[in-house]
Design a protein around this motif. Structure first.
Motif, PDB file in Angstrom:
ATOM      1  N   ASP A  24       0.850  -1.183   0.000  1.00  0.00           N
ATOM      2  CA  ASP A  24       0.000   0.000   0.000  1.00  0.00           C
ATOM      3  C   ASP A  24       0.888   1.236   0.000  1.00  0.00           C
ATOM      4  O   ASP A  24       1.602   1.499   0.960  1.00  0.00           O
ATOM      5  CB  ASP A  24      -0.896   0.000   1.247  1.00  0.00           C
ATOM      6  CG  ASP A  24      -1.924   1.125   1.219  1.00  0.00           C
ATOM      7  OD1 ASP A  24      -1.842   1.983   0.319  1.00  0.00           O
ATOM      8  OD2 ASP A  24      -2.798   1.131   2.093  1.00  0.00           O
ATOM      9  N   GLY A  25       0.848   1.997  -1.080  1.00  0.00           N
ATOM     10  CA  GLY A  25       1.677   3.186  -1.173  1.00  0.00           C
ATOM     11  C   GLY A  25       0.921   4.482  -0.938  1.00  0.00           C
ATOM     12  O   GLY A  25       1.456   5.570  -1.197  1.00  0.00           O
ATOM     13  N   ARG A  26      -0.312   4.402  -0.408  1.00  0.00           N
ATOM     14  CA  ARG A  26      -1.128   5.609  -0.279  1.00  0.00           C
ATOM     15  C   ARG A  26      -0.578   6.586   0.757  1.00  0.00           C
ATOM     16  O   ARG A  26      -0.569   7.802   0.518  1.00  0.00           O
ATOM     17  CB  ARG A  26      -2.571   5.216   0.051  1.00  0.00           C
ATOM     18  CG  ARG A  26      -3.272   4.487  -1.092  1.00  0.00           C
ATOM     19  CD  ARG A  26      -4.644   3.972  -0.691  1.00  0.00           C
ATOM     20  NE  ARG A  26      -4.557   2.929   0.337  1.00  0.00           N
ATOM     21  CZ  ARG A  26      -5.623   2.258   0.791  1.00  0.00           C
ATOM     22  NH1 ARG A  26      -6.832   2.524   0.302  1.00  0.00           N
ATOM     23  NH2 ARG A  26      -5.476   1.332   1.714  1.00  0.00           N
ATOM     24  N   LEU A  31       3.045  11.760   1.818  1.00  0.00           N
ATOM     25  CA  LEU A  31       4.235  12.399   2.369  1.00  0.00           C
ATOM     26  C   LEU A  31       5.275  12.725   1.312  1.00  0.00           C
ATOM     27  O   LEU A  31       6.026  13.701   1.447  1.00  0.00           O
ATOM     28  CB  LEU A  31       4.877  11.491   3.421  1.00  0.00           C
ATOM     29  CG  LEU A  31       4.161  11.361   4.759  1.00  0.00           C
ATOM     30  CD1 LEU A  31       4.783  10.233   5.565  1.00  0.00           C
ATOM     31  CD2 LEU A  31       4.239  12.663   5.541  1.00  0.00           C
ATOM     32  N   GLY A  32       5.338  11.903   0.272  1.00  0.00           N
ATOM     33  CA  GLY A  32       6.426  11.985  -0.685  1.00  0.00           C
ATOM     34  C   GLY A  32       7.521  11.011  -0.297  1.00  0.00           C
ATOM     35  O   GLY A  32       7.764  10.771   0.897  1.00  0.00           O
ATOM     36  N   PRO A  33       8.208  10.417  -1.279  1.00  0.00           N
ATOM     37  CA  PRO A  33       9.198   9.360  -0.986  1.00  0.00           C
ATOM     38  C   PRO A  33      10.318   9.804  -0.044  1.00  0.00           C
ATOM     39  O   PRO A  33      10.723   9.037   0.830  1.00  0.00           O
ATOM     40  CB  PRO A  33       9.747   9.011  -2.379  1.00  0.00           C
ATOM     41  CG  PRO A  33       8.675   9.423  -3.326  1.00  0.00           C
ATOM     42  CD  PRO A  33       8.036  10.633  -2.728  1.00  0.00           C
ATOM     43  N   LEU A  34      10.834  11.016  -0.204  1.00  0.00           N
ATOM     44  CA  LEU A  34      11.956  11.445   0.638  1.00  0.00           C
ATOM     45  C   LEU A  34      11.538  11.579   2.097  1.00  0.00           C
ATOM     46  O   LEU A  34      12.251  11.126   3.006  1.00  0.00           O
ATOM     47  CB  LEU A  34      12.514  12.771   0.116  1.00  0.00           C
ATOM     48  CG  LEU A  34      13.183  12.726  -1.257  1.00  0.00           C
ATOM     49  CD1 LEU A  34      13.676  14.110  -1.655  1.00  0.00           C
ATOM     50  CD2 LEU A  34      14.339  11.730  -1.249  1.00  0.00           C
ATOM     51  N   THR A  35      10.381  12.192   2.354  1.00  0.00           N
ATOM     52  CA  THR A  35       9.906  12.325   3.738  1.00  0.00           C
ATOM     53  C   THR A  35       9.530  10.966   4.310  1.00  0.00           C
ATOM     54  O   THR A  35       9.792  10.672   5.483  1.00  0.00           O
ATOM     55  CB  THR A  35       8.701  13.276   3.794  1.00  0.00           C
ATOM     56  OG1 THR A  35       9.070  14.536   3.230  1.00  0.00           O
ATOM     57  CG2 THR A  35       8.231  13.485   5.221  1.00  0.00           C
ATOM     58  N   ALA A 149     -10.727  16.826   7.612  1.00  0.00           N
ATOM     59  CA  ALA A 149      -9.602  16.733   6.686  1.00  0.00           C
ATOM     60  C   ALA A 149      -8.309  16.688   7.488  1.00  0.00           C
ATOM     61  O   ALA A 149      -8.141  17.443   8.454  1.00  0.00           O
ATOM     62  CB  ALA A 149      -9.602  17.924   5.741  1.00  0.00           C
ATOM     63  N   LEU A 150      -7.397  15.810   7.088  1.00  0.00           N
ATOM     64  CA  LEU A 150      -6.160  15.591   7.829  1.00  0.00           C
ATOM     65  C   LEU A 150      -4.940  15.909   6.975  1.00  0.00           C
ATOM     66  O   LEU A 150      -4.938  15.655   5.766  1.00  0.00           O
ATOM     67  CB  LEU A 150      -6.064  14.135   8.295  1.00  0.00           C
ATOM     68  CG  LEU A 150      -7.136  13.642   9.262  1.00  0.00           C
ATOM     69  CD1 LEU A 150      -7.055  12.125   9.399  1.00  0.00           C
ATOM     70  CD2 LEU A 150      -6.979  14.302  10.623  1.00  0.00           C
ATOM     71  N   THR A 151      -3.916  16.442   7.604  1.00  0.00           N
ATOM     72  CA  THR A 151      -2.600  16.529   6.986  1.00  0.00           C
ATOM     73  C   THR A 151      -1.697  15.509   7.667  1.00  0.00           C
ATOM     74  O   THR A 151      -1.918  15.135   8.823  1.00  0.00           O
ATOM     75  CB  THR A 151      -1.995  17.936   7.113  1.00  0.00           C
ATOM     76  OG1 THR A 151      -1.868  18.275   8.510  1.00  0.00           O
ATOM     77  CG2 THR A 151      -2.883  18.959   6.422  1.00  0.00           C
ATOM     78  N   VAL A 152      -0.679  15.058   6.971  1.00  0.00           N
ATOM     79  CA  VAL A 152       0.211  14.012   7.477  1.00  0.00           C
ATOM     80  C   VAL A 152       1.617  14.567   7.611  1.00  0.00           C
ATOM     81  O   VAL A 152       2.103  15.290   6.746  1.00  0.00           O
ATOM     82  CB  VAL A 152       0.208  12.787   6.536  1.00  0.00           C
ATOM     83  CG1 VAL A 152       0.988  11.630   7.162  1.00  0.00           C
ATOM     84  CG2 VAL A 152      -1.213  12.349   6.221  1.00  0.00           C
ATOM     85  N   GLU A 153       2.265  14.231   8.716  1.00  0.00           N
ATOM     86  CA  GLU A 153       3.608  14.740   9.008  1.00  0.00           C
ATOM     87  C   GLU A 153       4.475  13.596   9.528  1.00  0.00           C
ATOM     88  O   GLU A 153       4.004  12.751  10.296  1.00  0.00           O
ATOM     89  CB  GLU A 153       3.517  15.850  10.059  1.00  0.00           C
ATOM     90  CG  GLU A 153       4.839  16.415  10.524  1.00  0.00           C
ATOM     91  CD  GLU A 153       4.657  17.435  11.628  1.00  0.00           C
ATOM     92  OE1 GLU A 153       5.566  17.558  12.483  1.00  0.00           O
ATOM     93  OE2 GLU A 153       3.599  18.097  11.656  1.00  0.00           O
ATOM     94  N   ALA A 154       5.729  13.569   9.123  1.00  0.00           N
ATOM     95  CA  ALA A 154       6.675  12.546   9.576  1.00  0.00           C
ATOM     96  C   ALA A 154       7.745  13.170  10.450  1.00  0.00           C
ATOM     97  O   ALA A 154       8.217  14.278  10.182  1.00  0.00           O
ATOM     98  CB  ALA A 154       7.315  11.848   8.382  1.00  0.00           C
ATOM     99  N   THR A 155       8.119  12.461  11.512  1.00  0.00           N
ATOM    100  CA  THR A 155       9.257  12.829  12.349  1.00  0.00           C
ATOM    101  C   THR A 155      10.189  11.615  12.402  1.00  0.00           C
ATOM    102  O   THR A 155       9.823  10.532  11.932  1.00  0.00           O
ATOM    103  CB  THR A 155       8.814  13.220  13.768  1.00  0.00           C
ATOM    104  OG1 THR A 155       8.489  12.031  14.510  1.00  0.00           O
ATOM    105  CG2 THR A 155       7.599  14.139  13.740  1.00  0.00           C
TER     106      THR A 155
END
Length: 224
Positions: A24-26, A31-35, A149-155
């Motif tokens: 699943d790549g959703r 996020l985008g591949p780099l993030t 509506a949600l935004t997604v963030e990576a740490t």
């Protein structure tokens, strides 16, 4: 007034469950591949599982923290009129928790069921549906025409879902709620702990009244 309970985690033993998965790549695409690559391997693995129709995956654990202000307590109980989307009982601390994810083939999304045990009462069950659409690319529905509506963030240690705005849908129309009518800024976190464990966190904060509701639960990966 603030209601708080804390307890050292007691991890429940996960129940083995068969699961038919495809990649699943959703979430990666949001996020985008780099993030995406900055996330821990375990988080990327959990959020790269797309279940085939009719299959589910379950995570088992325990509620470790439940904190509410007096206004958060009132809001969480008032929300029971529309399906109880917020945890509302501090008696859930130290009791089993479970999360079940099922693929929603019809809407190209996921059904989520969260269950929290409570001392001397039936467990609280929260139903929602995540759909990969809308202006931010991800929305969560709780029923009664209510969505977020949600935004997604990576740490380096967590995947975070932040509320962007709330909305109502009825008769084919969509009404975006003004910020002053929203219950507050919601942040849902998936925090990696290592050794097959992760923490689920939920935090609801009002611009005017500060922290309203905070919950944490520790889970283990499902054994295939």
């Amino acid at each position: 007034m603030r209601l708080t309970q804390l307890r050292k985690p007691r991890i429940a033993t996960p129940v083995p469950q068969a699961c038919d998965e495809v990649f699943d790549g959703r979430f990666r695409d949001l996020l985008g591949p780099l993030t995406w690559d900055t996330l821990p391997d375990a988080i990327r693995t959990r959020f790269s599982k797309r279940l085939r129709q009719g299959n589910s995956i379950a995570y088992h654990g325990v509620v470790t923290r439940m904190q509410m202000s007096w206004l958060g307590f009132c809001l969480a109980h008032a929300a029971r009129l529309v399906g109880a989307p917020l945890p509302y009982d501090i008696r859930s601390v130290g009791h089993p928790a479970a999360v079940v994810v099922t693929e929603d083939v019809a809407s190209n999304g996921q059904f989520w069921i969260r269950q929290y045990g409570r001392r001397g009462a039936f467990p609280q069950t929260i139903h929602s549906s995540k759909r990969f659409n809308g202006p931010t690319g991800l929305e969560e529905y709780i029923g009664f025409g209510i969505g977020m509506a949600l935004t997604v963030e990576a740490t380096p240690t967590a995947l975070l879902f932040r509320s962007d705005h709330y909305f109502l849908q009825f008769l084919g129309l969509r009404l975006r709620l003004p910020r002053w009518l929203s219950p507050g800024a919601l942040v849902i976190g998936h925090h990696e702990m290592g050794n097959g464990r992760f923490t689920f966190s939920l935090s609801l904060r009002s611009h005017w009244f500060g922290n309203l509701v905070r919950q944490e639960a520790v889970f283990r990966d499902t054994k295939e």
